[in-house]
Structures are given as C-alpha cells and as structure tokens.
Design an enzyme around this catalytic site. Structure first.
Site, PDB file in Angstrom:
ATOM      1  N   LYS A  56      -3.395   6.375  -4.798  1.00  0.00           N
ATOM      2  CA  LYS A  56      -3.455   7.840  -4.675  1.00  0.00           C
ATOM      3  C   LYS A  56      -2.205   8.365  -3.946  1.00  0.00           C
ATOM      4  O   LYS A  56      -1.545   9.285  -4.419  1.00  0.00           O
ATOM      5  CB  LYS A  56      -4.743   8.258  -3.926  1.00  0.00           C
ATOM      6  CG  LYS A  56      -6.012   7.815  -4.655  1.00  0.00           C
ATOM      7  CD  LYS A  56      -7.266   8.226  -3.950  1.00  0.00           C
ATOM      8  CE  LYS A  56      -7.564   7.433  -2.692  1.00  0.00           C
ATOM      9  NZ  LYS A  56      -7.809   5.988  -2.912  1.00  0.00           N
ATOM     10  N   THR A  57      -1.883   7.745  -2.811  1.00  0.00           N
ATOM     11  CA  THR A  57      -0.710   8.181  -2.040  1.00  0.00           C
ATOM     12  C   THR A  57       0.560   7.949  -2.857  1.00  0.00           C
ATOM     13  O   THR A  57       1.455   8.802  -2.906  1.00  0.00           O
ATOM     14  CB  THR A  57      -0.604   7.366  -0.721  1.00  0.00           C
ATOM     15  OG1 THR A  57      -1.888   7.320  -0.122  1.00  0.00           O
ATOM     16  CG2 THR A  57       0.403   7.956   0.227  1.00  0.00           C
ATOM     17  N   ASP A  97      -4.732  12.987   3.150  1.00  0.00           N
ATOM     18  CA  ASP A  97      -5.557  11.820   2.836  1.00  0.00           C
ATOM     19  C   ASP A  97      -6.952  11.998   3.446  1.00  0.00           C
ATOM     20  O   ASP A  97      -7.110  12.715   4.432  1.00  0.00           O
ATOM     21  CB  ASP A  97      -4.868  10.576   3.429  1.00  0.00           C
ATOM     22  CG  ASP A  97      -5.303   9.315   2.704  1.00  0.00           C
ATOM     23  OD1 ASP A  97      -6.000   9.408   1.678  1.00  0.00           O
ATOM     24  OD2 ASP A  97      -4.927   8.223   3.160  1.00  0.00           O
ATOM     25  N   THR A 114     -11.842   8.951  -0.866  1.00  0.00           N
ATOM     26  CA  THR A 114     -12.617   7.827  -1.397  1.00  0.00           C
ATOM     27  C   THR A 114     -14.024   8.315  -1.740  1.00  0.00           C
ATOM     28  O   THR A 114     -14.799   7.595  -2.341  1.00  0.00           O
ATOM     29  CB  THR A 114     -12.701   6.709  -0.341  1.00  0.00           C
ATOM     30  OG1 THR A 114     -13.092   7.295   0.894  1.00  0.00           O
ATOM     31  CG2 THR A 114     -11.383   6.004  -0.175  1.00  0.00           C
ATOM     32  N   ARG A 141      -3.150  -2.637  -3.939  1.00  0.00           N
ATOM     33  CA  ARG A 141      -2.846  -2.931  -2.529  1.00  0.00           C
ATOM     34  C   ARG A 141      -3.188  -4.386  -2.209  1.00  0.00           C
ATOM     35  O   ARG A 141      -2.427  -5.088  -1.545  1.00  0.00           O
ATOM     36  CB  ARG A 141      -3.613  -1.994  -1.589  1.00  0.00           C
ATOM     37  CG  ARG A 141      -3.414  -2.391  -0.116  1.00  0.00           C
ATOM     38  CD  ARG A 141      -4.084  -1.440   0.857  1.00  0.00           C
ATOM     39  NE  ARG A 141      -3.403  -0.172   0.900  1.00  0.00           N
ATOM     40  CZ  ARG A 141      -4.021   0.998   0.994  1.00  0.00           C
ATOM     41  NH1 ARG A 141      -5.335   1.037   1.064  1.00  0.00           N
ATOM     42  NH2 ARG A 141      -3.335   2.110   1.029  1.00  0.00           N
TER      43      ARG A 141
HETATM   44  P1  ADP Z   1      -4.334   4.691  -1.854  1.00  0.00           P
HETATM   45  O1  ADP Z   1      -3.581   5.901  -1.394  1.00  0.00           O
HETATM   46  O2  ADP Z   1      -5.157   4.947  -3.078  1.00  0.00           O
HETATM   47  O3  ADP Z   1      -5.140   4.042  -0.764  1.00  0.00           O
HETATM   48  P2  ADP Z   1      -1.680   3.570  -2.118  1.00  0.00           P
HETATM   49  O4  ADP Z   1      -1.044   4.616  -2.960  1.00  0.00           O
HETATM   50  O5  ADP Z   1      -1.345   3.569  -0.663  1.00  0.00           O
HETATM   51  O6  ADP Z   1      -3.257   3.585  -2.307  1.00  0.00           O
HETATM   52  O7  ADP Z   1      -1.296   2.162  -2.781  1.00  0.00           O
HETATM   53  C1  ADP Z   1      -1.347   0.945  -2.057  1.00  0.00           C
HETATM   54  C2  ADP Z   1      -0.221   0.029  -2.490  1.00  0.00           C
HETATM   55  O8  ADP Z   1      -0.442  -0.385  -3.830  1.00  0.00           O
HETATM   56  C3  ADP Z   1       1.156   0.672  -2.449  1.00  0.00           C
HETATM   57  O9  ADP Z   1       1.996  -0.104  -1.639  1.00  0.00           O
HETATM   58  C4  ADP Z   1       1.707   0.635  -3.843  1.00  0.00           C
HETATM   59  O10 ADP Z   1       2.929  -0.014  -3.852  1.00  0.00           O
HETATM   60  C5  ADP Z   1       0.717  -0.202  -4.637  1.00  0.00           C
HETATM   61  N1  ADP Z   1       0.316   0.517  -5.852  1.00  0.00           N
HETATM   62  C6  ADP Z   1      -0.718   1.375  -5.959  1.00  0.00           C
HETATM   63  N2  ADP Z   1      -0.842   1.827  -7.211  1.00  0.00           N
HETATM   64  C7  ADP Z   1       0.132   1.229  -7.926  1.00  0.00           C
HETATM   65  C8  ADP Z   1       0.524   1.292  -9.310  1.00  0.00           C
HETATM   66  N3  ADP Z   1      -0.158   2.041 -10.197  1.00  0.00           N
HETATM   67  N4  ADP Z   1       1.582   0.554  -9.708  1.00  0.00           N
HETATM   68  C9  ADP Z   1       2.239  -0.228  -8.834  1.00  0.00           C
HETATM   69  N5  ADP Z   1       1.911  -0.345  -7.514  1.00  0.00           N
HETATM   70  C10 ADP Z   1       0.875   0.381  -7.067  1.00  0.00           C
END
Ligand code: ADP
Length: 354
Positions: A80-81, A125, A174, A233
C-alpha cells in the site's frame, strides 16, 4: 518522499515476526525503503488496480488537476505504501507520509495540512485509527479544500475558513470495515490489495536478490515464494535472511537446496508459517478442542498482541484454509489438523454429542 511522523505501528507489526528478530527494526525499515519499486513497471502484480490507477493519473494530468483521494486496504506488507509512492512519482508530486496514531492532537493534522502545496500527496497509514476530532478536521479539507479554524472562547468564539491547496489524500488500512462511513465516502477511489501468487512473489524475490547483488536460481526463488505468505514484505525479508545463509554457509548462490536449508533453520515451514502461527493453531486444538474460540481469549492465552494475531497471522491462515472464522470464534479446519499432523477427533466428538 517525506516521512512526517512515525508511530509505534510498524514496530507492533514487526516485533513478533521471528524473521526480523535478529536485526534491528530501524535497519529493516532502511532495507525496506531501499528496495521499494518506484514505477508501475517494477511494481509486481495487482494488475487491475495498476490499470485503474494509470487511467486516473492520466486523466488528472490531462485536466491539470489533483488526483481523487484514494483508499488502499488489505493485510500489512502487500504494497500500500509502495503504491502511494509509485502514484506520487507518476504524478511528479511530493509524497508526505504519516500515520493515524501520530495524529493525536488537532494541531498535528492542521500543521500537516497547512504545510501542503498544490498537487502534493498526503499518505495516512492505518487510517481507521484516526480519532474523531482529526477526522472532522479532514472532512472539509478533503471535500472542499478548506480548514475550519475556531479561535477564542465561549461567547467570543470565531470560526475562520482557511483555504487549502488542492492535495490528494491516500489512506491505507488493514481494516476497511473499521473506517467510519463519512470518511470512507470521501474517497473517490477505493481498492483492495490482493495476496500475491507464487509467480509474482518469485519476481519480487529475484528483483530483490538482484538489488542485494546475490545470485538466485529459478528453483531457489520458487522455494522462497512458497513460504512468503502471499506477501512481498515477507518475501523480501526471507531473501535477505536466506542470502545471509548463502554467503556464510554456502557458495553465495541461492539454490533450492540452500533456500530449503535456510528456511528450515529459520523455523519457517513449507506453508510459510512461523512459530507464532503454529502456536496459534496448536492452542486452538490443544486447549479449546479445535474451537470455536474468541480472538481475545487466544491473544491472552498466547501472550500475543491482538493486532498481530488479527492483522498478521489470521488473514493468511484464513486465506490458505487452515483456520475458519465463525460467529462463535476461530476454528481449526480439517486441513489445519493435517498441517499440524494431529488427528481430527471433532467428527467423532460430534457423533457422541448427538
Ligand atoms: P504495506 O504498506 O501494504 O504494509 P509496503 O508498501 O510497505 O506494504 O511494502 C512492503 C515491502 O514490500 C516494500 O519494501 C516493497 O519493496 C515490497 N513490495 C510491496 N509490494 C510490492 C510489489 N507489488 N512489487 C514489488 N515489491 C513490493
């Protein structure tokens, strides 16, 4: 990208994960930020969502206006981030990152809103955790781009309307169900992020191995992908851990053998379950006859943070069918019994009870 304020949430989500136990969380976050894809091409999977976003971005650029506010929801670590970063990059806009628990006092959100410039993107977030006052400040800001400020006390109280530049709010959560109706209604685009399949996770893994400058075979990537719980992640953390093993104990190449040995040493099983997941399943079988049992009871019995169980463990256990959610609580499934190597006596028990 500017990280305006931090919160405890990241730490909460990560402290129970044995994969990161051996290193500091700060270091882990630096690693995470260093491998975040910045373009749609490098952002693996979520194809439909990417297509929708590309159209919204194109349209906003053509109209020379800001993007609609967006809400991304789904379990932690699904990107998401990262996606908010990609959207900002494509818009050529600055991304400011904060999280709901860090927006405690009205002045926190007011300060951030007043510092925004036209077209900028504000990422919040865990947006379901916003308090009521902050939420109410956000309503006119999101809808009509102004801030309602009150000054003075009782009879001399005055309300001022301060215009804000047109910005885009991207919220991530979430738990979309915990968002209040009025807040949810103010998002033009609402998207759920899905778990990733093995092929997509293999792509993420190979890209990360490349950034880490470590060789990996297709089979090695596949083994790690299968243990990554559908979550980039986790895939990235596993590549990092396995690459340490590959460098120290083997000849520096992640093959399927190296991946299997390393994951075994990390106590990650072939479904990607770690000790917390297994403890949760075992507890339901051994103490609660297979369930149903409430999540609060389980959290207390395991000494675990309820949010870790709800946000991190449960979604994946439900997704792969080892756990079932019923109105009475959580139950282990026949597949769950099989995974633990425990015979399911619940059918016989029901027979006697009847
Ligand atoms: P969330 O915000 O949903 O908790 P993040 O955006 O922080 O997740 O993603 C966590 C890690 O996973 C990041 O370091 C990112 O590099 C990797 N990641 C997430 N989604 C992808 C994607 N679609 N392709 C490649 N790497 C991804």
């Amino acid at each position: 990208m500017t990280i305006i304020s931090d919160d405890e949430n990241f730490k909460q989500n990560n402290k129970k994960n044995p994969v990161v136990k051996s290193e500091s969380i700060e270091y882990d976050r630096t690693f995470e930020n260093s491998i975040r894809p910045k373009t749609f091409e490098n952002y693996v999977g979520q194809t439909e969502l990417k297509e929708t976003l590309k159209i919204s971005i194109e349209a906003a650029k053509k109209r020379e206006t800001n993007l609609d506010h967006m809400l991304f929801y789904g379990p932690p670590g699904l990107g998401k981030t990262t996606l908010a970063g990609v959207v900002a990059e494509q818009m050529g806009a600055e991304l400011k990152i904060t999280s709901a628990p860090a927006l405690e006092r009205p002045r926190d959100i007011i300060g951030i809103l007043m510092s925004l410039k036209g077209g900028e993107i504000l990422f919040i977030d865990e947006i379901h955790r916003l308090n009521k006052v902050t939420e109410e400040i956000l309503y006119p800001a999101m809808e009509d781009f102004y801030l309602d400020m009150t000054t003075g006390k009782s009879q001399s109280v005055k309300t001022m309307r301060l215009p804000l530049p047109k910005f885009t709010l991207i919220g991530a959560t979430t738990k979309a169900g915990e968002l209040s109706g009025p807040l949810r209604d103010r998002f033009g685009i609402i998207h759920r992020l899905e778990f990733y399949n093995f092929e997509e996770l293999s792509q993420v893994i190979k890209r990360t191995a490349d950034i880490l400058n470590i060789k990996i075979t297709d089979e090695g990537a596949e083994v790690i992908a299968k243990c990554s719980r559908g979550t980039p992640r986790i895939a990235n953390r596993l590549v990092k851990r396995v690459s340490d093993f590959a460098i120290v104990k083997y000849d520096g190449i992640i093959t399927d053998e190296v991946a299997k040995d390393s994951l075994k040493a990390l106590k990650i099983d072939e479904y990607g379950l770690d000790s917390t997941d297994r403890a949760l399943l075992k507890m339901i079988v051994e103490k609660y006859d297979g369930g149903p049992v409430g999540i609060n009871t389980l959290a207390a019995a395991l000494g675990e943070d309820i949010r870790t169980l709800e946000d991190v463990c449960e979604p994946y256990l439900l997704q792969i069918g080892l756990l079932q959610r019923t109105p009475q609580g959580r139950k282990i499934s026949p597949e769950g019994y099989r995974h633990l190597g425990i015979k399911d006596f619940s059918a016989q028990r029901n027979l006697f009870e009847d």
